[in-house]
Every structure is written in C-alpha cells, then in structure tokens.
Write a protein that holds these residues in place. Structure first.
Motif, PDB file in Angstrom:
ATOM      1  N   PRO A 321      -1.324  13.079  -4.164  1.00 47.62           N
ATOM      2  CA  PRO A 321      -1.410  11.657  -3.801  1.00 47.62           C
ATOM      3  C   PRO A 321      -1.964  10.768  -4.913  1.00 47.62           C
ATOM      4  O   PRO A 321      -3.009  10.122  -4.784  1.00 47.62           O
ATOM      5  N   GLY A 322      -1.245  10.699  -6.033  1.00 49.35           N
ATOM      6  CA  GLY A 322      -1.724   9.957  -7.188  1.00 49.35           C
ATOM      7  C   GLY A 322      -1.780   8.457  -6.993  1.00 49.35           C
ATOM      8  O   GLY A 322      -2.472   7.764  -7.743  1.00 49.35           O
ATOM      9  N   ALA A 323      -1.058   7.918  -5.985  1.00 44.49           N
ATOM     10  CA  ALA A 323      -1.066   6.473  -5.748  1.00 44.49           C
ATOM     11  C   ALA A 323      -2.415   5.999  -5.220  1.00 44.49           C
ATOM     12  O   ALA A 323      -2.718   4.807  -5.274  1.00 44.49           O
ATOM     13  N   TYR A 324      -3.240   6.924  -4.731  1.00 50.91           N
ATOM     14  CA  TYR A 324      -4.504   6.548  -4.100  1.00 50.91           C
ATOM     15  C   TYR A 324      -5.711   6.871  -4.971  1.00 50.91           C
ATOM     16  O   TYR A 324      -6.789   6.330  -4.769  1.00 50.91           O
ATOM     17  N   ASP A 366      -3.547   9.641   5.965  1.00 47.81           N
ATOM     18  CA  ASP A 366      -4.445  10.722   5.552  1.00 47.81           C
ATOM     19  C   ASP A 366      -5.459  10.255   4.514  1.00 47.81           C
ATOM     20  O   ASP A 366      -6.659  10.520   4.624  1.00 47.81           O
ATOM     21  N   MET A 367      -4.969   9.550   3.518  1.00 47.06           N
ATOM     22  CA  MET A 367      -5.846   9.177   2.415  1.00 47.06           C
ATOM     23  C   MET A 367      -6.873   8.128   2.813  1.00 47.06           C
ATOM     24  O   MET A 367      -7.953   8.062   2.252  1.00 47.06           O
ATOM     25  N   LYS A 368      -6.539   7.315   3.805  1.00 43.08           N
ATOM     26  CA  LYS A 368      -7.447   6.231   4.177  1.00 43.08           C
ATOM     27  C   LYS A 368      -8.341   6.576   5.360  1.00 43.08           C
ATOM     28  O   LYS A 368      -9.456   6.075   5.473  1.00 43.08           O
ATOM     29  N   ASN A 369      -7.841   7.425   6.263  1.00 43.66           N
ATOM     30  CA  ASN A 369      -8.572   7.619   7.515  1.00 43.66           C
ATOM     31  C   ASN A 369      -9.021   9.052   7.785  1.00 43.66           C
ATOM     32  O   ASN A 369     -10.041   9.266   8.411  1.00 43.66           O
ATOM     33  N   ARG A 370      -8.258  10.028   7.349  1.00 38.92           N
ATOM     34  CA  ARG A 370      -8.598  11.399   7.701  1.00 38.92           C
ATOM     35  C   ARG A 370      -9.442  12.008   6.595  1.00 38.92           C
ATOM     36  O   ARG A 370      -8.948  12.670   5.707  1.00 38.92           O
ATOM     37  N   VAL A 371     -10.734  11.744   6.656  1.00 35.72           N
ATOM     38  CA  VAL A 371     -11.612  12.171   5.573  1.00 35.72           C
ATOM     39  C   VAL A 371     -12.657  13.184   6.021  1.00 35.72           C
ATOM     40  O   VAL A 371     -13.473  13.626   5.240  1.00 35.72           O
TER      41      VAL A 371
END
Length: 420
Positions: A321-324, A366-371
């Motif tokens: 996920p390189g965009a994040y 996933d990248m924003k919420n599932r941490v």
C-alpha cells in the motif's frame, strides 16, 4: 513469552530472605524441586525444528554438515567448568552460574540442541542487522542472541500472547516505537525496523533501571512488573534478589538468555553440529509511493512470490500500500534494475485486474480504519467459517491475516482478527 515445559525452583527450606544466596550457590540436585517458585522456559523452546526448516530462507540456504556427526549424548561437565566458561564470555551483561542457569543450559544443550543447531545456521543471515541496530543505540552486542530466546529466529513468529516477529513485539509496544500494524502491513515482521525498535526499547529500559539484567527482564514482562518486584523486595535492584517477586516466565527469561549465550559459544564442547548456511544474494531496497501488487512486481522483475515474501514478511497480503505510506521493498540486486526501468508501466500493468474499485475501497478502509486486532483462541469444534461469522469478516481475511494455507485449524491455536 513462555511455555511451561519445565519447572525449577529453590528448595522450600530456604527462606525468601536468603533466596539470592541459594540461587547463586553451586548446583545441588537436591535443591531442584517443584514448588511455588517455579519458572517457565521461553515459548520458543517448544518450536519444532522440522517446521522451522520449512521457512524459505532455511530451505534455500541451510543444510546439515554431512561431515559433522552429531553426538546425541550431551556430555556432563563439572560446576567449575560451567562457571569458568560463563565467566570467560566477553560480555557486559553479567553471566552468573547457578543451578537456575544450569537448568536452562541443560535444556538447550539437551532436548533443545536442535534449536541451537538451527540458530547457528540462521545467525549469519541476520547477525549484521542485529549488530548494527544494537551498536546504533549502544546496547551490549551479546543481546544479538535475544531473538533466539524470543523466536528461535523465526521471522513470522507469533506467540499466543499476541507478540509478533523475531523480537516479539506486542501491538502496543510496537506502536510506541513506530511499528505500524493493520491488516495489510505489520512492521513487527520487518526485520530491519523491528531490530531498530528492539534496540531502542532495550536502551530505554536500561536507562530506566540502570542494569542490563533488569532491562532484559523488563523486555519480557514490562517495566511495570519489574518496578512492582523492586517495591515488594524492599527496594532491591538485583535480578536474583527480585527472583521470587517476578512472574514465572520472567524468572526463566534471563537464565534462558544466559544459556543461549553459553550455547552459541560452547556448542562444540557439547557435540552440537551447526547447520551450514550460505549468504543470501546481495539485496538492495526500493521505495514505493504508489499501490503495487505482487503480481505486477513479479511480472517485471521475475522474482518468485516465495522469495519476495521471505525478504518482505511485513506485507501480509499481495498488496503493497505505497499510496498511504512509503513502502520499502528488500529485493535481490538483480531484480531492482528491471523495476526501475519499467517506470510507470510497473504500476499500470493489469491495473484493472489487480486494483478494481472494490479493492481500492478495501485498501482505503484497511489503511485508515483497521489498525488494531484482537486474538481468538480456537476452541474444539470451531471452524473458520463460524469464527468469521462471529467477527463479521470473511474466511479469506482470516486466512490472509494469519498466513493460513488451508481451512484446517487446531484447537488451542490463536488467530488474529483485525477490527474494523
């Protein structure tokens, strides 16, 4: 992390006030018994070496030395010999000899000798990374052997308590040291990042307690438990004085560390044959700032999925996920140039196939919420389907999160379930 595979304690005829003197006395078989002051060996000592040998690095680079015939009998030595050998080790961390450390040495030199054989073969692959991190933060170099105690040098080790990676970080401690975790990326499996975090953590613990034995113990059970033990002991600050006030697994942790240092130095004297390893191909890093799929990477570089996963265990799925966030890929040097030459074509190749709108939405979520995640201990009769329903997720997700190759699960094992 620890497993109750062996018990050792002081004889109950000794009062707690004299426990430190008792522990540091020469080995006396009559003082080894089972009582309320038992200790546990680290969980890594329960690992099956045959399963460790299925790891990609092990299969690719390690073999048994056919010229070295292993003697399955562990020779016995006098207490004086053990004490002299430990005192001769060039270490900053104190390596005392007593029946507690002797019990740990016997465990590694006896029934766990194959773990040492495996570790001797694997250390050349990772040692430079460990040493560089320890030197950076002025941590004693003998702590390069701590991952053997923690994980038996298994990159994707995951304990029943939720600790992950070679250095076994739990989620909260990992986040404190910048190790990012969600269902796509788990930095605790990034060997370079986690080694750096472990060295910083150990240095912080030493600065807190001013003693490397206590810092190592705090690494296992947390600084709060060490502080409690100091208070309960009346302010004493020596590990052996604190021994009866520590958690059971921590009582065995420092002795296991001492035993591993002994084993990695004196394995020949105990007839242990190191597995032979060759250096992996030279690697370099590539920084990725756009979403990339392993399929795209494989198409342009020719690297196999197994090799990529072995070198980059922090990526839990086929998506990078390189965009994040800037994602760093570790690759053999021969694969780097074709990727650079590909330019934008790398990211555009079969883009609709690898990144449909539904996939992009999933990655974004996933990248924003599932941490964070919870752990689920599998009960007899449970299935992946039933567990997925319980946590409002899918079987595919659970398999990806836990690197499962099939739907077969066993009671008693632990699964990670990431939260939305």
């Amino acid at each position: 992390m620890a497993l109750a595979i062996g018990l050792i304690s002081v004889n109950t005829v000794y009062a707690q006030e004299t426990l430190a003197d008792t522990i540091q006395a020469p080995v006396d078989s009559t003082a080894i018994c089972t009582d309320s002051l038992s200790m546990e060996f680290p969980e890594s000592m329960s690992y099956d070496v045959d399963s460790l040998m299925q790891m990609w690095f092990a299969k690719q680079y390690m073999t048994y030395d056919e010229d070295c015939l292993e003697n399955s009998i562990n020779p016995k030595f006098s207490d004086t010999v053990y004490a002299e050998r430990l005192s001769a080790l060039p270490t900053i961390v104190e390596m005392p000899y007593n029946y507690v450390t002797r019990n740990s040495i016997d465990a590694y030199m006896g029934r766990n000798r194959n773990v040492i054989s495996f570790a001797l073969g694997m250390m050349p692959i990772y040692e430079d990374i460990f040493v560089e991190a320890l030197m950076k933060y002025n941590v004693p170099l003998e702590l390069k052997y701590l991952p053997i105690v923690e994980s038996a040098l298994k990159p994707k080790a995951y304990s029943r308590a939720g600790a992950a990676g070679m250095w076994q970080f739990i989620y909260s401690t990992g986040r404190t040291y910048g190790l990012y975790v969600n269902s796509l990326v788990d930095d605790r499996y990034d060997i370079i990042k986690e080694s750096d975090a472990a060295a910083r953590h150990l240095r912080d613990l030493y600065d807190m307690f001013g003693d490397w034995s206590l810092a190592i113990s705090a690494y296992n059970c947390g600084p709060g438990n060490i502080t409690k033990a100091i208070t309960r002991s009346g302010g004493k600050r020596d590990f052996w004085d604190l021994y009866p006030y520590l958690p059971r697994e921590t009582r065995g942790y420092l002795p296991a560390f001492i035993a591993v240092n002994y084993a990695m130095s004196y394995y020949k004297e105990h007839g242990i044959c190191p597995m032979q390893s060759t250096r992996p191909a030279q690697t370099d890093t590539l920084h990725i700032n756009r979403n990339l799929h392993i399929g795209q990477l494989m198409h342009y570089s020719g690297i196999s999925k197994d090799e990529f996963t072995a070198l980059n265990p922090q990526y839990l799925t086929e998506v990078i996920p390189g965009a994040y966030r800037t994602c760093i890929l570790t690759l053999p040097q021969q694969y780097i140039r074709p990727l650079i030459e590909a330019g934008d074509s790398l990211y555009e190749y079969d883009k609709e196939k690898y990144f449909p709108k539904s996939k992009l939405a999933y990655i974004d979520d996933d990248m924003k919420n599932r941490v964070t995640y919870v752990t689920h201990k599998i009960k007899a009769g449970e299935t992946l389907g039933g567990i997925a329903i319980k946590y409002h997720t899918t079987v595919k997700n659970i398999k990806n999160w836990n690197n499962l190759k099939s739907d077969n699960i066993r009671a008693g094992k632990t699964l990670r379930i990431y939260n939305r």
